[in-house]
Design an enzyme around this catalytic site. Structure first.
Site, short mmCIF file in Angstrom:
data_model
loop_
_atom_site.label_atom_id
_atom_site.label_comp_id
_atom_site.label_asym_id
_atom_site.label_seq_id
_atom_site.Cartn_x
_atom_site.Cartn_y
_atom_site.Cartn_z
N TRP A 140 0.81 -1.22 0.00
CA TRP A 140 0.00 0.00 0.00
C TRP A 140 0.84 1.27 0.00
O TRP A 140 0.30 2.36 -0.14
CB TRP A 140 -0.90 0.03 1.25
CG TRP A 140 -0.17 -0.37 2.51
CD1 TRP A 140 -0.19 -1.60 3.10
CD2 TRP A 140 0.70 0.44 3.31
NE1 TRP A 140 0.63 -1.61 4.21
CE2 TRP A 140 1.19 -0.37 4.36
CE3 TRP A 140 1.13 1.77 3.24
CZ2 TRP A 140 2.07 0.10 5.33
CZ3 TRP A 140 2.02 2.25 4.20
CH2 TRP A 140 2.47 1.41 5.23
N LYS A 164 -2.99 -8.61 -7.42
CA LYS A 164 -3.70 -8.58 -6.13
C LYS A 164 -3.09 -7.40 -5.37
O LYS A 164 -2.03 -7.51 -4.76
CB LYS A 164 -3.44 -9.89 -5.39
CG LYS A 164 -4.51 -10.31 -4.38
CD LYS A 164 -4.95 -9.28 -3.39
CE LYS A 164 -4.25 -9.42 -2.06
NZ LYS A 164 -4.51 -8.27 -1.16
N PRO A 165 -3.77 -6.25 -5.41
CA PRO A 165 -3.21 -5.10 -4.70
C PRO A 165 -3.51 -5.18 -3.21
O PRO A 165 -4.33 -6.00 -2.77
CB PRO A 165 -3.98 -3.92 -5.32
CG PRO A 165 -5.31 -4.48 -5.68
CD PRO A 165 -5.07 -5.94 -6.04
N GLY A 214 6.38 -6.58 -0.71
CA GLY A 214 5.70 -6.49 0.57
C GLY A 214 6.63 -6.89 1.70
O GLY A 214 7.86 -6.77 1.58
N GLU A 236 10.43 -8.60 -3.45
CA GLU A 236 11.00 -7.31 -3.01
C GLU A 236 10.45 -7.05 -1.62
O GLU A 236 9.25 -6.76 -1.48
CB GLU A 236 10.60 -6.18 -3.98
CG GLU A 236 11.21 -6.31 -5.37
CD GLU A 236 12.68 -5.91 -5.42
OE1 GLU A 236 13.25 -5.51 -4.39
OE2 GLU A 236 13.27 -6.02 -6.51
N LEU A 237 11.29 -7.15 -0.61
CA LEU A 237 10.78 -7.20 0.77
C LEU A 237 11.21 -5.99 1.59
O LEU A 237 11.69 -5.00 1.07
CB LEU A 237 11.24 -8.52 1.41
CG LEU A 237 10.95 -9.77 0.55
CD1 LEU A 237 11.49 -11.02 1.21
CD2 LEU A 237 9.46 -9.91 0.26
N CYS A 270 10.15 1.54 1.61
CA CYS A 270 11.00 0.36 1.83
C CYS A 270 12.47 0.76 2.00
O CYS A 270 13.21 0.07 2.70
CB CYS A 270 10.84 -0.64 0.70
SG CYS A 270 11.08 0.10 -0.92
P1 NAD Z 1 2.32 -7.18 3.30
O1 NAD Z 1 3.36 -8.21 3.09
O2 NAD Z 1 1.52 -7.23 4.53
O3 NAD Z 1 1.26 -7.21 2.10
C1 NAD Z 1 1.63 -7.05 0.75
C2 NAD Z 1 0.61 -7.75 -0.13
O4 NAD Z 1 0.70 -9.16 0.07
C3 NAD Z 1 -0.84 -7.39 0.15
O5 NAD Z 1 -1.51 -7.30 -1.08
C4 NAD Z 1 -1.32 -8.56 0.98
O6 NAD Z 1 -2.71 -8.77 0.90
C5 NAD Z 1 -0.56 -9.72 0.37
N1 NAD Z 1 -0.28 -10.88 1.24
C6 NAD Z 1 -0.02 -10.87 2.58
N2 NAD Z 1 0.28 -12.12 2.99
C7 NAD Z 1 0.24 -12.93 1.89
C8 NAD Z 1 0.48 -14.33 1.68
N3 NAD Z 1 0.82 -15.15 2.67
N4 NAD Z 1 0.34 -14.79 0.42
C9 NAD Z 1 0.01 -13.97 -0.60
N5 NAD Z 1 -0.24 -12.65 -0.45
C10 NAD Z 1 -0.12 -12.13 0.78
O7 NAD Z 1 3.06 -5.78 3.14
P2 NAD Z 1 2.45 -4.31 3.32
O8 NAD Z 1 2.20 -4.05 4.76
O9 NAD Z 1 1.34 -4.12 2.33
O10 NAD Z 1 3.67 -3.42 2.80
C11 NAD Z 1 4.73 -2.98 3.61
C12 NAD Z 1 5.96 -3.85 3.38
O11 NAD Z 1 6.31 -3.82 2.00
C13 NAD Z 1 7.18 -3.32 4.12
O12 NAD Z 1 7.87 -4.40 4.71
C14 NAD Z 1 8.02 -2.69 3.02
O13 NAD Z 1 9.39 -2.62 3.31
C15 NAD Z 1 7.72 -3.59 1.88
N6 NAD Z 1 8.03 -2.96 0.59
C16 NAD Z 1 9.15 -3.37 -0.09
C17 NAD Z 1 9.50 -2.76 -1.30
C18 NAD Z 1 10.73 -3.17 -2.05
O14 NAD Z 1 10.91 -2.73 -3.19
N7 NAD Z 1 11.61 -3.99 -1.51
C19 NAD Z 1 8.69 -1.73 -1.80
C20 NAD Z 1 7.56 -1.34 -1.08
C21 NAD Z 1 7.25 -1.96 0.12
#
Ligand code: NAD
Length: 461
Positions: A140, A164-165, A214, A236-237, A270
Site C-alpha cells: 500500500w 492482487k493489490p 511487501g 522485493e521485501l 522500503c
Molecule cells: P504485506 O506483506 O503485509 O502485504 C503485501 C501484499 O501481500 C498485500 O496485497 C497482501 O494482501 C498480500 N499478502 C499478505 N500475505 C500474503 C500471503 N501469505 N500470500 C500472498 N499474499 C499475501 O506488506 P504491506 O504491509 O502491504 O507493505 C509494507 C511492506 O512492504 C514493508 O515491509 C516494506 O518494506 C515492503 N516494501 C518493499 C518494497 C521493495 O521494493 N523492496 C517496496 C515497497 C514496500
C-alpha cells in the site's frame, strides 16, 4: 478511528481515509474460490499475447501512459485519500507512472530481444520469453507505483498478469488497471481484490511466476507456497536501511538526506533511512542540522496544503511504531526532537539518540517517521553496525570521498549511495540483498527476470 480495510460484507472491500476514518469507496471482493477462474482467463489470453512482438506489446501500453497523465489529478486524489500521503505526492505518483511509460515499455521491449553467441560452426540464440501467467502482489505504500513497476515489465515481456493489490489501497489499483485495460486485449491484465486469502489463492493457483512486493514475513510464506510448483519468484521485501555519516561529509547534504529519507511518506518507504550511524567527532554539528531539516516536516491530512507528511496508513502501523519508540526509551534512548502524542493515525517526525542494537527499533523494520541515531567512533564500527542486520535493501554513506567509496563497497545492501541517495542511474535494477529480497526488477537486467531464458543452437557454415 477505522483500522484496517476489512471486507464489511461478504462481497465488498471498503477503503477508508486514514486521516479521518471516512469511507473513500469500495470494490467488490473476488471470492478466494474464484481466483482459479481468473487465472484460467489469464492463461487463455496467453497464446495471442505471446504471438505479438515485445515492441507491439509495448506500443499498446503507450496511450495508457498519456491517459494516466490526463487523469492524474483525479487519480492522485483517490490515491491520497485512501493512502494518506499529501495530495501533491499522490498526483506526482500517478503522473510519474504515466510520464515514464513510453520509455519504460521501450526499454523492456529492447531488453527482451534475443542475444546471439557464435563459435566456429555453432550459433546460439538466447531467447527471453515471458514465463506465462504472472501473479503480481503489491503493498500500500506506493499504491500506484508498485503495481506499475511489476505489471509493465511483466506484460511487455510476454506474460499475462493477475494483480492482487493491497487491501489498504484497492481503489487506486482498480483505477490504474482500468486505464491499462482500455488499451489491452481482454484477459491480459486482471485484478482480484481481497486480503491475504486472495493472495494465497493466487500463489497456490496455476501461475508460472509470482512478483511480490511487501513484507519479509509474507515473502517467506509465498516462497514456501511456491516451492512445490517451483514457481519463479521475484520478492522485493522490507528493510532496515542504514545511513552512515563520517568525518569529511557535507553535513548539509547528509542531514538533508537523512531527514527527507526518514520522514517522507511518513517513513513508510522500503528504502527509508531507519538507522543513522554518525561519527562522534561530527555528531553535534550533524544533529543540529538534522533538527533544522526536521522542522520543515508537518503532519496533517492529505488535503492540508501546509502538511508534507500524512498519517500512518492504519492504526496497527502507528501502534507498532510507538511501541518501538517506547521500548527504545525504556532502554535509554533520548528524544531530541518530536515524540509528542497525536490523535488518530498521526505520528510526528521524531529524532531519537543513543540507540543500540539491543533495542527493537534498530533491528526490526519500523516503517514510521523516526530518525534513529547511534554514535560510532570510526568507519569500521559504522560498517560493522550497518551490516548487523538480516536485511539489505539500501544503504547510504556520507564522508570524505575516498573513504566513503571504500565503505560503500563494504556494505551488504543491494543498492548503495555514496555521498548521494541510493537511486541509481537510469537502467539500474531495484535490488535487495539478504532478507530484503530474491530476484529484482527494473532496468534491462530486471526486465529479464520476467522471462524464461531459452538457448537454441544451430549449425552454421
Ligand atoms: P504485506 O506483506 O503485509 O502485504 C503485501 C501484499 O501481500 C498485500 O496485497 C497482501 O494482501 C498480500 N499478502 C499478505 N500475505 C500474503 C500471503 N501469505 N500470500 C500472498 N499474499 C499475501 O506488506 P504491506 O504491509 O502491504 O507493505 C509494507 C511492506 O512492504 C514493508 O515491509 C516494506 O518494506 C515492503 N516494501 C518493499 C518494497 C521493495 O521494493 N523492496 C517496496 C515497497 C514496500
Amino acid at each position: 478511528m477505522t483500522t484496517m480495510n476489512t471486507p464489511t460484507a461478504a462481497d465488498t472491500l471498503n477503503s477508508y481515509n486514514p486521516s479521518t476514518g471516512e469511507l473513500v469507496g469500495s470494490v467488490p471482493v473476488t471470492p478466494a474460490n474464484q481466483v482459479d477462474a481468473v487465472i484460467a482467463t489469464a492463461r487463455a489470453a496467453l497464446p495471442a499475447w505471446q504471438a505479438l512482438s515485445a515492441q507491439e506489446r509495448a506500443d499498446m501500453l503507450k496511450p495508457a501512459g498519456e491517459k494516466l497523465i490526463e487523469k492524474a489529478d483525479e487519480l492522485g486524489r483517490i490515491l491520497s485519500l485512501e493512502q494518506g500521503k499529501p495530495l501533491a505526492e499522490g498526483v506526482g505518483e500517478v503522473t510519474g507512472c504515466g510520464s515514464r511509460m513510453n520509455d519504460e515499455v521501450d526499454e523492456v521491449a529492447k531488453a527482451v530481444q534475443p542475444d546471439i553467441l557464435e563459435d566456429e560452426g555453432v550459433k546460439s540464440t538466447l531467447y527471453y520469453d515471458g514465463y506465462g501467467v504472472c501473479a503480481a502482489i503489491t503493498p500500500w505504500n506506493f499504491p500506484a507505483l508498485m503495481p506499475h513497476w511489476t505489471i509493465v515489465p511483466a506484460l511487455v515481456a510476454g506474460n499475462t498478469v493477475v494483480l492482487k493489490p493491497s487491501e489498504q489501497t484497492p481503489l487506486i489499483a482498480d483505477e490504474y488497471v482500468k486505464i491499462l485495460n482500455e488499451y489491452l486485449p481482454e484477459g491480459v491484465l486482471q485484478i482480484v481484490h481481497g486480503e491475504d486469502d486472495q493472495g494465497k489463492a493466487l500463489v497456490a493457483g496455476d501461475v508460472d511466476m509470482i512478483a511480490f512486493t511487501g513484507s519479509k514475513t509474507a515473502g517467506q510464506h509465498i516462497m514456501a507456497a511456491a516451492a512445490p510448483g517451483l514457481k519463479r519468484l521475484i520478492l522485493e521485501l522490507g528493510s532496515k536501511d542504514p545511513c552512515i555519516v563520517l568525518e569529511g561529509a557535507d553535513l548539509e547534504q547528509a542531514a538533508g538526506f537523512a531527514a527527507r529519507n526518514s520522514f517522507r511518506n511518513c517513513g513508510q518507504v522500503c528504502v527509508s533511512t531507519e538507522r543513522i550511524y554518525v561519527q562522534d567527532s561530527i555528531k553535534d554539528a550533524f544533529v543540529d542540522k538534522l533538527i533544522e531539516e526536521t522542522k520543515q516536516f508537518k503532519v496533517g491530512d492529505c488535503l492540508n496544503e501546509e502538511a508534507n507528511i500524512g498519517p500512518m496508513v492504519m492504526k496497527e502501523q502507528k501502534e507498532h511504531v510507538i511501541a518501538q519508540v517506547e521500548d527504545a526509551k525504556s532502554k535509554g534512548a533520548k528524544i531530541l526532537f518530536g515524540g509528542n502524542p497525536h490523535d488518530g493515525n498521526f505520528v510526528e517526525p521524531t529524532i531519537l539518540d543513543g540507540l543500540t542494537h539491543d533495542m527493537e527499533i534498530m533491528t526490526v523494520e519500523t516503517f514510521g517517521p523516526i530518525a534513529c541515531i547511534a554514535t560510532v567512533k570510526d568507519a569500521d564500527e559504522a560498517v560493522a553496525l550497518a551490516n548487523d542486520t538480516e536485511y539489505g535493501l539500501g544503504a547510504v554513506v556520507y564522508g570524505e570521498d575516498t573513504l566513503a567509496r571504500k565503505v560503500g563497497r563494504q556494505l551488504t545492501a543491494g543498492m548503495v549511495g555514496v555521498n548521494r541517495s541510493l537511486g541509481g542511474a537510469s537502467g539500474s535494477p531495484w535490488v535487495g540483498a539478504r532478507k530484503s529480497g530474491i530476484g529484482y526488477h527494473s532496468g534491462p537486467l530486471g526486465h529479464r527476470q520476467f522471462c524464461q531464458l531459452r538457448v537454441v543452437s544451430t549449425n552454421e557454415e
